[in-house]
Design an enzyme around this catalytic site. Structure first.
Site, short mmCIF file in Angstrom:
data_model
loop_
_atom_site.label_atom_id
_atom_site.label_comp_id
_atom_site.label_asym_id
_atom_site.label_seq_id
_atom_site.Cartn_x
_atom_site.Cartn_y
_atom_site.Cartn_z
N GLU A 121 0.96 -1.26 -0.02
CA GLU A 121 0.05 -0.04 0.07
C GLU A 121 0.75 1.16 0.04
O GLU A 121 1.88 1.33 0.69
CB GLU A 121 -0.96 0.04 1.14
CG GLU A 121 -2.24 1.05 1.30
CD GLU A 121 -2.91 0.89 2.43
OE1 GLU A 121 -3.42 1.83 2.87
OE2 GLU A 121 -3.26 -0.39 2.87
N GLU A 125 -3.30 10.86 2.48
CA GLU A 125 -4.70 11.16 3.29
C GLU A 125 -4.78 12.30 3.44
O GLU A 125 -3.62 12.76 4.37
CB GLU A 125 -4.67 10.07 4.18
CG GLU A 125 -4.86 8.51 3.59
CD GLU A 125 -5.33 7.53 4.50
OE1 GLU A 125 -6.55 7.52 4.38
OE2 GLU A 125 -4.71 6.78 5.27
N LYS A 203 -6.91 3.80 -6.02
CA LYS A 203 -8.37 4.11 -5.38
C LYS A 203 -8.54 5.58 -5.03
O LYS A 203 -7.32 5.74 -4.30
CB LYS A 203 -8.57 3.02 -4.43
CG LYS A 203 -8.51 1.65 -4.65
CD LYS A 203 -8.92 0.77 -3.58
CE LYS A 203 -8.62 -0.73 -3.81
NZ LYS A 203 -9.46 -1.39 -2.75
N TRP A 207 -14.02 9.20 3.21
CA TRP A 207 -14.92 8.49 4.21
C TRP A 207 -14.56 9.22 5.43
O TRP A 207 -14.09 10.09 5.82
CB TRP A 207 -14.18 7.04 4.35
CG TRP A 207 -12.75 7.13 4.70
CD1 TRP A 207 -11.72 7.34 3.88
CD2 TRP A 207 -12.05 6.63 5.90
NE1 TRP A 207 -10.56 7.14 4.23
CE2 TRP A 207 -10.62 6.93 5.75
CE3 TRP A 207 -12.50 6.11 6.97
CZ2 TRP A 207 -9.75 6.36 6.51
CZ3 TRP A 207 -11.70 5.93 8.02
CH2 TRP A 207 -10.29 6.13 7.79
N THR A 219 -8.90 5.37 15.64
CA THR A 219 -9.17 5.94 14.24
C THR A 219 -9.88 7.05 14.32
O THR A 219 -9.49 8.20 13.48
CB THR A 219 -9.95 4.66 13.36
OG1 THR A 219 -9.25 3.50 13.27
CG2 THR A 219 -10.29 5.42 12.04
#
Length: 376
Positions: A121, A125, A203, A207, A219
């Site tokens: 990955e 972000e 991608k 979210w 999180t």
């Protein structure tokens, strides 16, 4: 009535796109543990302008992206929404350039992610609570035992203006760029055995990492939540994407279960065979500004548990025609330079009048091209 296999595949893909059929969990085939189907290779460069509408080389999930004169919007307005687009193709080393605005809002996360079937990955972000920075991160084989790989890098006014972000990934290093500025470089030897090196899908979407009803406290804290949905809706907007595969060929397969890039095989091409395209980036600042390391006590957003479930925050994955949850390009079809799917040998110049062909099993859109029908 019987239909050829490839039209059944197109029918299934069309049904997914038209009805928004979604599937929770992730790809159920990890090449580290078993033999998996080949990954469809991009093997070229595509330049997608989302201001012109959707393209069928990306599949939507988690919500409905909206297209307008600014591009494609990923809007989160209530718990459970996590709209994203996922490429049907993979790149094996390459460059991804996305021009976008990040979404505002405490706990809202905008993401650009490269993700492989082995859970390698590479990420950008953006946290909606702060429009001055972006987090860069990487993982290998879904291993999240330490959280010392992330950095927060400068990205001023990322919610108020369109900025081009670049991930440039080669066997030797990964570079992250913000608006022409090189903000981070990771060398292969610096990754301590955690270097991403297997074929990746692309991608992007938004979210609610700050949704305390669906995310663990760590999180929510990382996303700088909790999210107050009454302040929404919250939208990430992507204007365009330019994606270059540094390898060539039709598909990529794993030669063994080592997960090393040297084990990857190309059908009809060469791994890193398009390396001449590497480094072709206009840089306005070559020295990375001072970055802030992510605290190892705060979990990276959305990284899930288990060896087959790297989540990257989104609770949804597109339903694929191959049963793997990733989508597939039907046999006999190809990707055009603008990111659309066309039958092999078909012209990309179409008349402006689409015709809907309705069958008892499937729905296909066709256009008349040089005296023959192109199914799109």
């Amino acid at each position: 009535m019987m239909f050829p296999r490839r039209w059944k595949a197109v029918a299934a893909a069309s049904a997914t796109l038209l009805n928004g059929v979604l599937a929770q969990t992730w790809s159920d085939c990890n090449p580290l543990h078993t033999t998996c189907p080949a990954n469809t290779a991009l093997g070229m460069t595509i330049n997608v302008d989302f201001r012109r509408g959707s393209v069928d080389s990306f599949i939507a999930s988690g919500g409905t992206p909206n297209y307008n004169s600014d591009g494609v919007s990923f809007t989160v307005s209530r718990p459970g929404e996590a709209p994203q687009l996922t490429s049907l193709f993979y790149i094996m080393f390459g460059r991804v350039e996305v021009t976008m605005k990040a979404a505002p809002g405490a706990g809202i996360v905008s993401s650009l992610v490269l993700l492989s079937d082995t859970l390698d990955e590479i990420d950008f972000e953006w946290l909606g609570a702060d429009d001055s920075e972006v987090q860069t991160n990487y993982f290998s084989k879904g291993q999240t035992t330490t959280y010392n790989r992330g950095q927060f890098n400068p990205a001023a006014n990322n919610q108020g203006q369109f900025i081009t972000y670049i991930i440039d990934w080669t066997p030797q290093r990964i570079q992250w760029y913000v608006g022409g500025t090189l903000v981070r470089t990771l060398g292969y030897d610096e990754a301590d055995g955690q270097y991403p090196q297997t074929p990746m899908q692309v991608k992007f979407g938004a979210w609610a990492g700050g949704d305390s009803s669906t995310n663990p406290p760590g999180t929510v804290e990382w996303a700088r939540g909790p999210t107050d949905f009454s302040n929404g809706p919250f939208s990430m907007v992507v204007r365009s994407a330019v994606i270059t595969d540094y390898s060539t060929g039709k598909s990529y397969t794993y030669g063994d279960q080592s997960g090393t890039w040297q084990s990857i095989r190309s059908d009809g091409g060469k791994i890193y065979g398009n390396s001449g395209g590497a480094g072709g980036i206009t840089v306005t600042a070559s020295a990375a500004p001072v970055a802030t390391d992510v605290s190892p006590t705060v979990p990276v957003g959305g990284i899930g548990q288990g060896d087959t479930a790297t989540q990257t925050g989104w609770p949804w994955e597109p339903t694929g025609t191959d049963g793997r949850g990733s989508g597939a390009i039907p046999d006999g079809w190809r990707i055009t330079p603008d990111g659309k799917l066309r039958p092999i040998g078909a012209s990309t110049v179409n008349t402006p009048n689409p015709v809907l062909l309705l069958g008892p099993i499937f729905l296909v859109v066709a256009t008349l091209t040089c005296g023959r029908w192109d199914f799109v």
